[in-house]
Design a protein around this motif. Structure first.
Motif, PDB file in Angstrom:
ATOM      1  N   LYS A  22       0.937  -0.936  -0.077  1.00 20.03           N
ATOM      2  CA  LYS A  22      -0.124   0.077   0.031  1.00 20.03           C
ATOM      3  C   LYS A  22       0.770   1.281   0.001  1.00 20.03           C
ATOM      4  O   LYS A  22       0.575   2.279  -0.754  1.00 20.03           O
ATOM      5  N   PHE A  23       1.708   1.318   0.910  1.00 19.29           N
ATOM      6  CA  PHE A  23       2.717   2.435   0.967  1.00 19.29           C
ATOM      7  C   PHE A  23       3.759   2.418  -0.174  1.00 19.29           C
ATOM      8  O   PHE A  23       4.473   3.456  -0.361  1.00 19.29           O
ATOM      9  N   ASN A  29      -6.082  13.062  -5.166  1.00 15.06           N
ATOM     10  CA  ASN A  29      -5.078  11.938  -5.968  1.00 15.06           C
ATOM     11  C   ASN A  29      -3.897  11.334  -5.003  1.00 15.06           C
ATOM     12  O   ASN A  29      -3.511  12.264  -4.558  1.00 15.06           O
ATOM     13  N   HIS A  30      -3.833  10.185  -4.920  1.00 23.49           N
ATOM     14  CA  HIS A  30      -2.614   9.395  -4.534  1.00 23.49           C
ATOM     15  C   HIS A  30      -2.558  10.055  -2.965  1.00 23.49           C
ATOM     16  O   HIS A  30      -1.453  10.329  -2.301  1.00 23.49           O
ATOM     17  N   SER A  31      -3.677  10.076  -2.181  1.00 20.37           N
ATOM     18  CA  SER A  31      -3.734  10.383  -0.876  1.00 20.37           C
ATOM     19  C   SER A  31      -3.491   9.104  -0.005  1.00 20.37           C
ATOM     20  O   SER A  31      -3.589   8.130  -0.403  1.00 20.37           O
ATOM     21  N   ILE A  32      -2.772   9.278   1.150  1.00 19.79           N
ATOM     22  CA  ILE A  32      -2.382   8.302   2.034  1.00 19.79           C
ATOM     23  C   ILE A  32      -3.680   7.520   2.568  1.00 19.79           C
ATOM     24  O   ILE A  32      -3.967   6.340   2.490  1.00 19.79           O
ATOM     25  N   ASP A  33      -4.655   8.416   3.166  1.00 18.66           N
ATOM     26  CA  ASP A  33      -5.976   7.690   3.293  1.00 18.66           C
ATOM     27  C   ASP A  33      -7.077   8.869   3.398  1.00 18.66           C
ATOM     28  O   ASP A  33      -6.839   9.894   2.574  1.00 18.66           O
ATOM     29  N   TYR A  49       4.775   9.852  -4.923  1.00 19.18           N
ATOM     30  CA  TYR A  49       3.709  10.939  -4.695  1.00 19.18           C
ATOM     31  C   TYR A  49       4.014  11.407  -3.058  1.00 19.18           C
ATOM     32  O   TYR A  49       3.936  12.655  -2.889  1.00 19.18           O
ATOM     33  N   GLN A  50       4.710  10.445  -2.282  1.00 22.85           N
ATOM     34  CA  GLN A  50       4.591  10.969  -0.867  1.00 22.85           C
ATOM     35  C   GLN A  50       5.754  10.918  -0.266  1.00 22.85           C
ATOM     36  O   GLN A  50       5.814  11.596   0.764  1.00 22.85           O
ATOM     37  N   GLU A 106      -2.050  16.839   1.267  1.00 24.92           N
ATOM     38  CA  GLU A 106      -3.169  16.016   1.793  1.00 24.92           C
ATOM     39  C   GLU A 106      -4.766  16.749   1.869  1.00 24.92           C
ATOM     40  O   GLU A 106      -5.717  16.270   1.353  1.00 24.92           O
ATOM     41  N   LEU A 127       2.748   4.499  -3.066  1.00 27.44           N
ATOM     42  CA  LEU A 127       2.453   5.863  -2.869  1.00 27.44           C
ATOM     43  C   LEU A 127       3.694   6.432  -2.879  1.00 27.44           C
ATOM     44  O   LEU A 127       3.747   7.711  -3.051  1.00 27.44           O
ATOM     45  N   SER A 128       4.919   5.854  -2.809  1.00 30.09           N
ATOM     46  CA  SER A 128       6.164   6.346  -2.963  1.00 30.09           C
ATOM     47  C   SER A 128       6.649   7.606  -3.883  1.00 30.09           C
ATOM     48  O   SER A 128       6.954   8.518  -3.573  1.00 30.09           O
TER      49      SER A 128
END
Length: 207
Positions: free
Chosen positions: A30-31, A140-144, A37-38, A135, A34-35
């Protein structure tokens, strides 16, 4: 969640090549997705260390430390030569960060589960952030989905963030990648600005 990356063996040795792909291999899927973007890209962390290696650093704070990538790799590059504090308000990300810290035997890093907008850590010599208001800016591409997303919320957060930064002591440095949420920071001057990995890397100094 912990065992997915703690079961991997081997220690990172400073001087060995590090890539985002290698780093991401230690993250839950999951994480990992996201790499791009986050989490701060490896070349940006290496550029940060190149800059800091010529500075008198008392301490570095990562405002919104996520999975701990910036803090841990910076500590490895600097051989834990200064204390690093990571601030993150999501419990699961703090758990991942602490587990990776243990895995690589990194020292001189502390994590705090806190919202830096509400409890800003004054008194450090250097601060870092990778567009920490992202956030509330985009969907888009939010952590949660734990944080509200609206123009009003973003503007309120940006105002709070600026008010905290204005209270920093003169000569304090702020290092940003993809900005801090705005384009103008009153009371600061730009010491360095360049493009890295498709984003703006910038060093500000409180006047």
């Amino acid at each position: 969640m912990r065992n997915k990356f703690l079961d991997k063996k081997g220690k990172f040795v400073v001087g060995d090549p590090m890539t985002d792909e290698i780093w991401d291999s230690f993250l839950p899927k999951k994480f990992k997705l996201l790499s791009p973007y986050q989490w701060t890209p490896i070349p940006v962390i290496e550029r940060t260390w190149k800059y800091l290696s010529n500075e008198q650093v008392k301490s570095v704070v990562d405002l919104g430390s996520g999975v701990g990538k910036f803090c841990i790799y910076l500590s490895l590059l600097s051989k834990s030569s200064f204390p690093i504090l990571g601030l993150e308000d999501r419990e699961d990300l703090v758990v991942i960060s602490d587990s990776l810290k243990t895995k690589w035997g990194v020292k001189n890093i502390n994590w705090e589960k806190t919202n830096f907008l509400n409890q800003f850590p004054f008194g450090h010599s250097h601060y870092y952030c990778f567009n920490p208001l992202y956030e509330t800016m985009k969907g888009n591409h939010s952590i949660d989905i734990s944080k509200g997303k609206s123009a009003k919320q973003f503007l309120n957060d940006l105002q709070t963030f600026k008010q905290n930064l204005i209270l920093l002591k003169p000569k304090t440095k702020l290092i940003t990648f993809h900005g801090f949420g705005g384009s103008y920071l009153p009371g600061f001057k730009t010491l360095l600005k360049e493009e890295i990995v498709g984003g703006e890397f910038r060093v500000w100094e409180k006047e």
